[in-house]
Design a protein around this motif. Sequence first.
Motif, short mmCIF file in Angstrom:
data_model
loop_
_atom_site.label_atom_id
_atom_site.label_comp_id
_atom_site.label_asym_id
_atom_site.label_seq_id
_atom_site.Cartn_x
_atom_site.Cartn_y
_atom_site.Cartn_z
N SER A 1 14.22 -0.16 -21.79
CA SER A 1 12.89 -0.58 -22.24
C SER A 1 12.96 -1.28 -23.59
O SER A 1 12.29 -2.29 -23.81
CB SER A 1 11.95 0.61 -22.41
N ALA A 2 13.77 -0.74 -24.49
CA ALA A 2 13.90 -1.35 -25.81
C ALA A 2 14.42 -2.77 -25.68
O ALA A 2 13.95 -3.70 -26.34
CB ALA A 2 14.83 -0.52 -26.70
N ARG A 3 15.38 -2.96 -24.78
CA ARG A 3 15.96 -4.29 -24.60
C ARG A 3 14.96 -5.24 -23.96
O ARG A 3 14.90 -6.42 -24.30
CB ARG A 3 17.23 -4.18 -23.77
N GLU A 4 14.16 -4.72 -23.05
CA GLU A 4 13.13 -5.57 -22.47
C GLU A 4 12.12 -5.98 -23.54
O GLU A 4 11.64 -7.11 -23.57
CB GLU A 4 12.42 -4.86 -21.33
N TRP A 5 11.82 -5.05 -24.44
CA TRP A 5 10.87 -5.38 -25.50
C TRP A 5 11.43 -6.43 -26.45
O TRP A 5 10.68 -7.21 -27.05
CB TRP A 5 10.44 -4.11 -26.25
N MET A 6 12.76 -6.48 -26.59
CA MET A 6 13.36 -7.50 -27.45
C MET A 6 13.03 -8.90 -26.96
O MET A 6 12.84 -9.82 -27.77
CB MET A 6 14.87 -7.29 -27.51
N LEU A 7 12.95 -9.08 -25.66
CA LEU A 7 12.55 -10.39 -25.12
C LEU A 7 11.11 -10.72 -25.53
O LEU A 7 10.80 -11.84 -25.93
CB LEU A 7 12.67 -10.41 -23.60
N VAL A 8 10.26 -9.72 -25.46
CA VAL A 8 8.86 -9.92 -25.86
C VAL A 8 8.79 -10.36 -27.33
O VAL A 8 8.14 -11.34 -27.68
CB VAL A 8 8.04 -8.64 -25.65
N LEU A 9 9.51 -9.62 -28.18
CA LEU A 9 9.45 -9.89 -29.61
C LEU A 9 10.08 -11.22 -29.98
O LEU A 9 9.57 -11.94 -30.84
CB LEU A 9 10.15 -8.77 -30.39
N GLY A 10 11.20 -11.54 -29.32
CA GLY A 10 11.97 -12.70 -29.75
C GLY A 10 11.50 -14.01 -29.16
O GLY A 10 11.60 -15.05 -29.80
N ARG A 11 10.95 -13.97 -27.94
CA ARG A 11 10.75 -15.22 -27.24
C ARG A 11 9.35 -15.48 -26.71
O ARG A 11 9.07 -16.60 -26.27
CB ARG A 11 11.72 -15.31 -26.06
N LYS A 12 8.49 -14.49 -26.71
CA LYS A 12 7.19 -14.74 -26.10
C LYS A 12 6.16 -15.26 -27.10
O LYS A 12 6.25 -14.97 -28.30
CB LYS A 12 6.68 -13.46 -25.43
N THR A 13 5.19 -16.01 -26.60
CA THR A 13 4.08 -16.48 -27.43
C THR A 13 3.11 -15.33 -27.67
O THR A 13 3.17 -14.30 -26.99
CB THR A 13 3.32 -17.61 -26.73
N ALA A 14 2.20 -15.53 -28.62
CA ALA A 14 1.24 -14.49 -28.95
C ALA A 14 0.44 -14.07 -27.71
O ALA A 14 0.23 -12.89 -27.45
CB ALA A 14 0.30 -14.97 -30.05
N ARG A 15 0.03 -15.06 -26.94
CA ARG A 15 -0.75 -14.75 -25.75
C ARG A 15 0.06 -13.95 -24.74
O ARG A 15 -0.42 -12.97 -24.16
CB ARG A 15 -1.22 -16.06 -25.12
N GLU A 16 1.31 -14.35 -24.52
CA GLU A 16 2.18 -13.62 -23.60
C GLU A 16 2.45 -12.21 -24.10
O GLU A 16 2.54 -11.26 -23.31
CB GLU A 16 3.50 -14.37 -23.42
N LYS A 17 2.57 -12.08 -25.42
CA LYS A 17 2.81 -10.75 -25.98
C LYS A 17 1.63 -9.82 -25.69
O LYS A 17 1.82 -8.67 -25.26
CB LYS A 17 3.01 -10.85 -27.50
#
Lengths: 246, 246
Positions: free
Chosen positions: B141-157
């Motif tokens: 889960s932590a690693r999946e969240w890294m994708l959210v933090l590093g690469r997603k836009t505000a809306r996607e987040k």
Amino acid sequence: MNGLHIDVKDCSQCPIRHRAVCSRCEPDELETLENIKYYRTYEAGQPILWSGDHMEFVASVVTGIATLSQAMEDGRTQMVGLLLPSDFIGRPGRERAPFDVVAVSDVTLCCFRRRPFEEMMTQTPHIGQRLLEMTLDELDSAREWMLVLGRKTAREKIASLVLIIARRDSSLRRKLPADGMTFDLPLTREAMADYLGLTLETVSRQISALRKTGTIRLEGKRHVIVPDLDALISETGDDYDGGMIA
Amino acid sequence: MNGLHIDVKDCSQCPIRHRAVCSRCEPDELETLENIKYYRTYEAGQPILWSGDHMEFVASVVTGIATLSQAMEDGRTQMVGLLLPSDFIGRPGRERAPFDVVAVSDVTLCCFRRRPFEEMMTQTPHIGQRLLEMTLDELDSAREWMLVLGRKTAREKIASLVLIIARRDSSLRRKLPADGMTFDLPLTREAMADYLGLTLETVSRQISALRKTGTIRLEGKRHVIVPDLDALISETGDDYDGGMIA
DNA sequence: CGCAGTTTTGATGGACCTCAAAGACCGTGG
DNA sequence: CCACGGTCTTTGAGGTCCATCAAAACTGCG
């Protein structure tokens, strides 16, 4: 599959004997492991696993460096881990790989077929204990990296990455990190960008910026010299370093 | 310390009996655990642990929600985990807390003094096995969240966070996530911002944006209705959902 | 040399942050 | 009952950091 099988080696002479998942094993347990292990090698740039692949083995990295990463359909990529010698790939009880694993340099893996390994885990607690310890450490690192990704500026991100690589390098050589450290960046600018959640251009610019202020020096594109470790640490935005290496 | 001691309860009636670190335990093992456990409660908003604190216990969250977060000196904060019922706090073999833990709602913990728990782990493999499994899940889960933090836009987040909360909510109620889901956001805008690596203003704006396009509806500030789950998923930037809940 | 891959540097624009103010909600006390 | 303050949230205006697009410099290699 790109792996090549090579001759079995003696565990007692293994370079990761004292750090890998087998480090707690007694001689007789090691013998059991020796019977089910096999080596595989991958050339720099080759994929080791794709996300979703069926995993028939788990493995320890013996030599070389690999990356663990996650890609979105549109190409955006986030690296979620850097696998160095002694790090473990795969997990007991999971059929499919959750992330992509790619060899960055030439890589040698010490592999165990998953089923026999899982069976062995139920019998020899030393393996499970060590794996738990390693996993808890990885979880802490992953969480620390979340702060880097979520809250740090580009410059702080670069400084954090350089510091991590510097520390890992000195820990592999069993030297304390000190001023005048010198080491290679094992990653391309693009791989650094994927690790840090930046573009490769921003990575390049920020490395240049750190070079211009004298925080780091470069020989060629990849070789780094850190004249003043505290100066680098202060660029990371973290509060003062607790003196930890590992 | 803000914890209150309350009466010992029967493990067999515990709401997290089948999911927590003790879920694999046999009746006799459970009895041993019952002898060393004690409950603690915290009111919403109270700190449970500060980073660097000496940890005299490990614990399972029985009821309520807590956050795990990391702060920089200048106040920037990154949440690194959300602790829900059955999640585990602390780790055997570690003296000091690596992160801050704060109760978001009223929280009840089932605590074990660290030393006896560590001893028990060496004797009852079921605890270590379950803890390994839980830790590996957390790491993914932590690693999946890294994708959210590093690469997603505000809306996607924002969409990703709403989706995660929606799924957790349906998994706690043991219902499949479906259209017309309805649930509460357990976090303030600021806490969401700290989870997502954004400012609270950006969180507010993006929630308004999702509301305006009809992807979500709001009743009050915190209650959310998702009329079309696929529409929400497509806002996260992820490829099509594999049908997972847990 | 010429070419492909990597890295650097430049110009421009946009997504998100910062600063600011006002609105919504809630419990308290007059 | 309503006024009041506190907290949380929304909305607005302006600025900045970093992404994007583009091209040139560097590196190694056939």
